[in-house]
Design an enzyme around this catalytic site. Structure first.
Site, PDB file in Angstrom:
ATOM      1  N   ASP A  74       0.864  -1.175   0.000  1.00 17.73           N
ATOM      2  CA  ASP A  74       0.000   0.000   0.000  1.00 17.73           C
ATOM      3  C   ASP A  74       0.902   1.226   0.000  1.00 17.73           C
ATOM      4  O   ASP A  74       1.464   1.605   1.035  1.00 17.73           O
ATOM      5  CB  ASP A  74      -0.902  -0.012   1.237  1.00 17.73           C
ATOM      6  N   LYS A  76       0.308   4.224  -0.066  1.00 19.89           N
ATOM      7  CA  LYS A  76      -0.158   5.346   0.744  1.00 19.89           C
ATOM      8  C   LYS A  76       0.207   5.170   2.212  1.00 19.89           C
ATOM      9  O   LYS A  76       0.029   6.092   3.020  1.00 19.89           O
ATOM     10  CB  LYS A  76      -1.678   5.505   0.594  1.00 19.89           C
ATOM     11  N   HIS A 140      -7.553   5.622 -23.494  1.00 22.58           N
ATOM     12  CA  HIS A 140      -7.292   4.221 -23.801  1.00 22.58           C
ATOM     13  C   HIS A 140      -6.759   4.140 -25.216  1.00 22.58           C
ATOM     14  O   HIS A 140      -6.667   5.148 -25.932  1.00 22.58           O
ATOM     15  CB  HIS A 140      -8.564   3.382 -23.642  1.00 22.58           C
ATOM     16  N   ILE A 142      -7.894   3.332 -28.057  1.00 23.67           N
ATOM     17  CA  ILE A 142      -8.709   3.934 -29.112  1.00 23.67           C
ATOM     18  C   ILE A 142      -8.514   5.450 -29.178  1.00 23.67           C
ATOM     19  O   ILE A 142      -8.534   6.044 -30.262  1.00 23.67           O
ATOM     20  CB  ILE A 142     -10.200   3.564 -28.895  1.00 23.67           C
ATOM     21  N   ASN A 143      -8.298   6.092 -28.034  1.00 22.48           N
ATOM     22  CA  ASN A 143      -8.079   7.536 -27.999  1.00 22.48           C
ATOM     23  C   ASN A 143      -6.700   7.897 -28.522  1.00 22.48           C
ATOM     24  O   ASN A 143      -6.542   8.860 -29.290  1.00 22.48           O
ATOM     25  CB  ASN A 143      -8.243   8.057 -26.580  1.00 22.48           C
ATOM     26  N   TYR A 144      -5.691   7.119 -28.124  1.00 23.79           N
ATOM     27  CA  TYR A 144      -4.312   7.419 -28.532  1.00 23.79           C
ATOM     28  C   TYR A 144      -4.152   7.300 -30.053  1.00 23.79           C
ATOM     29  O   TYR A 144      -3.565   8.176 -30.697  1.00 23.79           O
ATOM     30  CB  TYR A 144      -3.325   6.491 -27.830  1.00 23.79           C
ATOM     31  N   ASP A 170      -1.318   0.801 -27.099  1.00 22.64           N
ATOM     32  CA  ASP A 170      -0.825   0.163 -25.884  1.00 22.64           C
ATOM     33  C   ASP A 170       0.468  -0.611 -26.110  1.00 22.64           C
ATOM     34  O   ASP A 170       1.393  -0.548 -25.292  1.00 22.64           O
ATOM     35  CB  ASP A 170      -1.887  -0.804 -25.343  1.00 22.64           C
TER      36      ASP A 170
END
Length: 359
Positions: A74, A76, A140, A142-144, A170
């Site tokens: 973790d 954090k 994602h 598709i956007n890139y 990706d």
């Protein structure tokens, strides 16, 4: 560890999730690196529950995380964060794929990490890079590929963009470019240099490799989707439907291959209708000849055309389905595919590391 592999002795801390980062670190593990995948104590990597699940973990997660040691921290939590910093001191590489600035907020930014280990290579994989107007935006694959102009070119005859089932943003933009940057930085360290921060923007990388459309733009005319040299604008580089509803891939791009293809088709009269002999890419003659070839290929089945082209070295091949590719002699001879049979889970496949090393 395999002492014959080139990255034997390299230690990698993998904080990534989903596809790009895990594939990059999987390749590092395949090349001999010790990869420690660090997930949060809760759900962990989102890929664990994406797609078909066996033994409480998805096949997607299994496919991209082979050869890694798993660990939960973790980040954090102060004690867990200090544990990671202690691991950084003996690591060679740390890879993360959070949004830009998250590692700094956790107290694990580059300035902190390089103080603990000046020889460390830190790679940050993001959609749009560590700076710039889109740095904080989600995205994602598709956007890139959409922003980089690649998706527009990946279109059918109707001009509608088609989503490839190979995630170019990706895997090329993220995994392969990260791998390239990490290995280059490691070479610099091994030559006596300091550690490096490697900033990988998946969108930048797709744009940088969108070469054929760039050539068209520099030539004064933007490439038309489905009408460029390698995207359907010439009959010698295209796919054709067979009598049984399958497809043949014709890659006879060079004139000598096209002439060989015409011989197999029984149409030597077509040998002069080629882009290297003046046929306009995407022009009327090219499209008319494409229709003519479509009619020819529709007269035989995939098996019949495969047999006919087998003796001819002219870059014509069947379009295989995935299950056919897994069983093909090409990959069997190269040891690329292994089939596992589980008593309770049935059959599963595993793919090997594609890059070979010989001492």
């Amino acid at each position: 560890m395999n002492p014959q592999l080139p990255l034997n002795g390299i230690r990698v801390l993998d904080l990534t999730r989903l596809l790009p980062g895990p594939v990059a670190t999987m390749h590092l593990a395949d090349m001999g690196a010790e990869v420690i995948k660090i997930e949060d104590p809760g759900a962990g990597d989102y890929a664990r529950v994406m797609g078909p699940v066996r033994n409480e973990v998805s096949q997607f997660f299994v496919a991209v995380n082979r050869g890694k040691r798993m660990m939960r921290l973790d980040l954090k939590d102060a004690a867990h964060r200090e544990q990671l910093l202690a691991m950084v001191e003996t690591a060679d590489v740390l890879v993360e794929s959070f949004r830009p600035g998250v590692m700094d907020k956790l107290g694990l930014g580059w300035q902190t990490l390089k103080q603990r280990n000046p020889k460390l290579v830190m790679c940050a994989i993001s959609g749009y890079g560590q700076d710039g107007p889109f740095a904080q935006l989600a995205g994602h694959d598709i956007n890139y590929i959409g922003y980089a102009g690649m998706l527009d070119q990946n279109a059918g005859a109707d001009g509608v963009p088609v989503l490839p089932n190979l995630q170019v943003g990706d895997l090329l933009g993220g995994a392969q470019s990260a791998l390239q940057g990490i290995l280059a930085a490691l070479v610099a360290v091994k030559m006596g240099g300091a550690g490096r921060f490697v900033d990988v923007s998946m969108t930048d990388t797709v744009l940088a490799h969108n070469l054929m459309p760039l050539v068209a733009v520099n030539n004064g005319a933007a490439a038309q989707p489905g009408r460029d040299l390698l995207s359907g604008g010439v009959p010698c580089y295209n796919v054709y439907r067979t009598a049984d509803g399958r497809y043949m891939a014709v890659g006879a791009l060079e004139l000598k291959f096209w002439q060989g293809c015409c011989d197999v088709l029984g149409r030597p009269d077509l040998k002069t209708r080629h882009w290297q002999l003046g046929q306009q890419v995407g022009g009327e003659d090219a499209m008319a000849l494409k229709d003519e070839l479509s009619a020819i290929f529709a007269t035989r089945t995939l098996a019949q055309w495969t047999e006919a082209f087998a003796p001819a070295d002219c870059c014509v091949s069947p379009v295989l389905r995935t299950e056919e590719a897994l069983l093909h002699p090409l990959f069997a001879a190269r040891g690329m595919v292994a089939r596992h049979r589980h008593q309770t889970e049935g059959e599963s496949w595993a793919l090997a590391q594609p890059v070979r090393f010989q001492p």
